[in-house]
Enzyme design. Structure first.
Site, PDB file in Angstrom:
ATOM      1  N   ASN A 400      35.508  25.416  36.446  1.00 41.72           N
ATOM      2  CA  ASN A 400      35.638  24.378  35.426  1.00 41.72           C
ATOM      3  C   ASN A 400      34.847  23.132  35.803  1.00 41.72           C
ATOM      4  OD1 ASN A 400      37.947  25.402  33.524  1.00 41.72           O
ATOM      5  ND2 ASN A 400      38.639  25.845  35.603  1.00 41.72           N
ATOM      6  N   GLU A 432      32.667  26.647  32.868  1.00 42.85           N
ATOM      7  CA  GLU A 432      33.528  26.415  31.716  1.00 42.85           C
ATOM      8  C   GLU A 432      33.504  24.940  31.320  1.00 42.85           C
ATOM      9  OE1 GLU A 432      37.430  27.982  32.137  1.00 42.85           O
ATOM     10  OE2 GLU A 432      36.760  29.944  32.837  1.00 42.85           O
ATOM     11  N   ASP A 462      35.930  26.255  26.939  1.00 38.18           N
ATOM     12  CA  ASP A 462      37.343  26.402  27.289  1.00 38.18           C
ATOM     13  C   ASP A 462      38.220  25.723  26.245  1.00 38.18           C
ATOM     14  OD1 ASP A 462      39.517  27.138  28.746  1.00 38.18           O
ATOM     15  OD2 ASP A 462      39.242  25.678  30.348  1.00 38.18           O
ATOM     16  N   GLU A 519      43.317  33.381  27.318  1.00 37.38           N
ATOM     17  CA  GLU A 519      44.034  32.841  28.463  1.00 37.38           C
ATOM     18  C   GLU A 519      45.541  32.878  28.212  1.00 37.38           C
ATOM     19  OE1 GLU A 519      41.642  29.449  30.627  1.00 37.38           O
ATOM     20  OE2 GLU A 519      41.901  28.924  28.524  1.00 37.38           O
TER      21      GLU A 519
END
Length: 561
Positions: A400, A432, A462, A519
């Protein structure tokens, strides 16, 4: 950190995670750094000023903690910049020097020792500390020349007022509107500080003083204050004035949001810097209260001290490589194989408390450690990939980025240098991004994304669906993957709208030639519903929680295929 060239030892290495004990160890990198600096300077040709600056910079590992060297290096920097060597040139020079040093140290080595990595990290952070100090000193010098005295003069004036027995109110004033400022021309931006300072000064009495602080802040000193009503009235008056647009020299108006913190000398501190900090703490509290101004109280300092302690521990954790990356498996529900893992940030304090990742990132952004953290993150991801390769697990890894990373035009170069140093394929990694980050500066974000994608790095969006980006904008982005937020996955069976959103996201990714990954999948019903909708890439507690490397390797080998 505010310093002057009259200081003795003014580069604040500690603020960038470098201790006094670290500095002597850099002597081991003297030859490598001198060579790297000389190679980095070669494209610029040779001039007397450049040669002087290169010579001083090459001495950094040997003389970094000498006050005389710090002053001579800083003078060389400002003489060079005064002759047209731009800040972009400076950044380019140091980026190349650091990249060359890294390649010389790590290139071609099958294994890299921990001490070697830590030593190079100290060098990088020391360079960043020196650059930051040079930039700050240059800005304050320009402000002073333009008739806008800076923070060090504010502290000196406050001390003199205090020595004269005066009761002084300190106002920390910040006026921002990032969207409006981004649309101003260079000349308008250059004239804005003077206009604002003039407007603020016009609201003050003759005995009051105005100074520039840092990052668009003004410090106002109200002399001979007899009650708290006076600074409160001044803050209200400032708000009334800046409720109207500020008129620029060309006639255009922009509306700025003013926030004001108030502290009193000597009630809120015996030292000038302590009272100025108290005013800033009061202003910072407005992020929660949303009031127009705030007056300092001791609870603000207690919260700040707790946060400061946490930040000190975090800085030490960054310096000593104590942050961790846990791995959460990503599974293809059709082939029943683990094709990848997301690297998730974890940090456990010495007292055993786990710190929430969002708070870690918030502190990193607040204290200006984003570049240092991102450098660690990318290198740690490379290290994880190499460790998995050693175990015969050649899966992809995703990590991330922070919102600031997407606007960092140096990011592709950093990633590229790391890939080259570790000899890993770019396609192995997915970066992400969040919708919020994309909305901050679309043009610059798209430029960074395009360069990363051209290198072969995969890009994922994301938490899609939780922000405000339009579908038409999404279609213009060079994305490989869209991640379906856990909130939609969990709500699929409780809301028709959530189910419709998930179906729409999955269909959209197929139409745009991307992949979708869900997710927060926690049970078989969710997995099967996603499969029926066309999403086969799954991540969540159904398969495993995030775990350390050793546990992940054991899980991977035991996972049924």
């Amino acid at each position: 950190m505010t310093t002057t060239l009259d200081s003795t030892g003014f580069i604040d290495y500690a603020a960038f995670g470098v201790s006094e004990d670290d500095l002597p160890s850099l002597r081991a990198l003297d030859a490598v750094w001198r060579t790297a600096v000389a190679k980095a300077a070669a494209p610029y040709g040779t001039t007397h000023l450049l040669d002087e600056f290169v010579a001083r910079t090459g001495e950094l590992p040997l003389r970094i903690n000498e006050n005389l060297w710090q002053r001579s290096w800083m003078h060389a920097w400002h003489k060079l910049s005064g002759r047209g060597f731009s800040l972009a040139d400076m950044f380019g020079f140091f980026n190349r020097a650091t990249a060359i040093a890294e390649a010389d140290l790590f290139g071609g080595q099958p294994q890299i020792g921990r001490l070697q990595l830590e030593l190079f990290g100290i060098l990088r952070r020391s360079v960043v500390a020196a650059i930051s100090c040079a930039i700050e000193l240059g800005e304050e010098a320009r402000d002073t020349e333009a008739g806008l005295p800076g923070e060090w003069m504010a502290m000196r004036t406050l001390r003199e007022m205090g020595e004269g027995g005066q009761r002084v109110a300190v106002l920390s004033v910040s006026m921002v509107n990032r969207q409006a400022l981004s649309n101003l021309t260079a000349s308008e931006l250059q004239s804005l500080p003077g206009l604002l300072s003039g407007q603020l000064s016009s609201l003050l009495r003759p005995q009051d003083k105005a100074f520039t602080g840092h990052e668009g802040e003004w410090l106002l000193l109200l002399a001979d204050v007899t009650s708290m009503a006076q600074p409160a009235l001044a803050a209200s008056q400032i708000h009334r004035v800046f409720d109207h647009p500020v008129r620029l020299l060309g006639g255009r108006g922009i509306l700025l949001d003013a926030s004001i913190g108030i502290a009193m000398f000597p009630e809120h501190g015996n030292e000038a810097d302590e009272v100025i900090q108290a005013a800033r703490l009061a202003r910072a509290s407005l992020q929660v209260s949303r009031e127009s101004f705030a007056i300092f109280d001791d609870s603000m300092r207690q919260r700040w001290q707790h946060r400061q302690q946490l930040s000190e521990e975090l800085r030490e954790a960054l310096r000593k490589d104590r942050l961790m990356l846990y791995l959460q498996p990503q599974v293809n529900s059709d082939s029943r194989t683990c094709f990848g893992a997301e690297l998730l940030l974890r940090w456990r304090r010495d007292n055993g408390d786990w710190v929430p990742p969002p708070l870690i990132v918030e502190l990193i952004e607040e204290y200006g450690w984003r570049a240092q953290f991102t450098s660690w993150l990318v290198r740690a991801a490379m290290h994880q990939a190499a460790a998995l390769d050693t175990e015969g697990i050649g899966i992809s890894l995703s990590l991330n980025l922070t919102a600031g990373d997407l606007l960092d035009t140096d990011l592709p170069e950093i990633v590229g240098q790391c890939l080259e140093s570790w000899r890993l394929p770019a396609e192995r990694f997915t970066l992400e991004l969040t919708e919020t980050a994309l909305m901050r500066d679309r043009e610059r974000g798209l430029e960074v994304m395009t360069r990363l994608r051209a290198m072969g790095v995969r890009l994922a969006l994301d938490d899609f669906g939780t922000g405000f980006s339009s579908l038409s904008y999404l279609a213009t982005l060079p994305l490989n993957e869209i991640k379906i937020d856990r909130s939609f996955v969990v709500g699929m069976f409780s809301s028709v709208d959530n189910l419709r959103i998930v179906r729409t996201i999955i269909d959209l990714t197929h139409d745009l030639g991307m992949k979708s990954l869900a997710e927060g999948v926690e049970d078989i019903m969710q997995r099967d519903q996603l499969f029926a909708l066309g999403c086969t890439q799954i991540q969540g507690y159904l398969y495993a929680k995030p775990m350390p490397m050793a546990e992940f390797i054991a899980w991977y080998r035991a996972f049924p295929t």
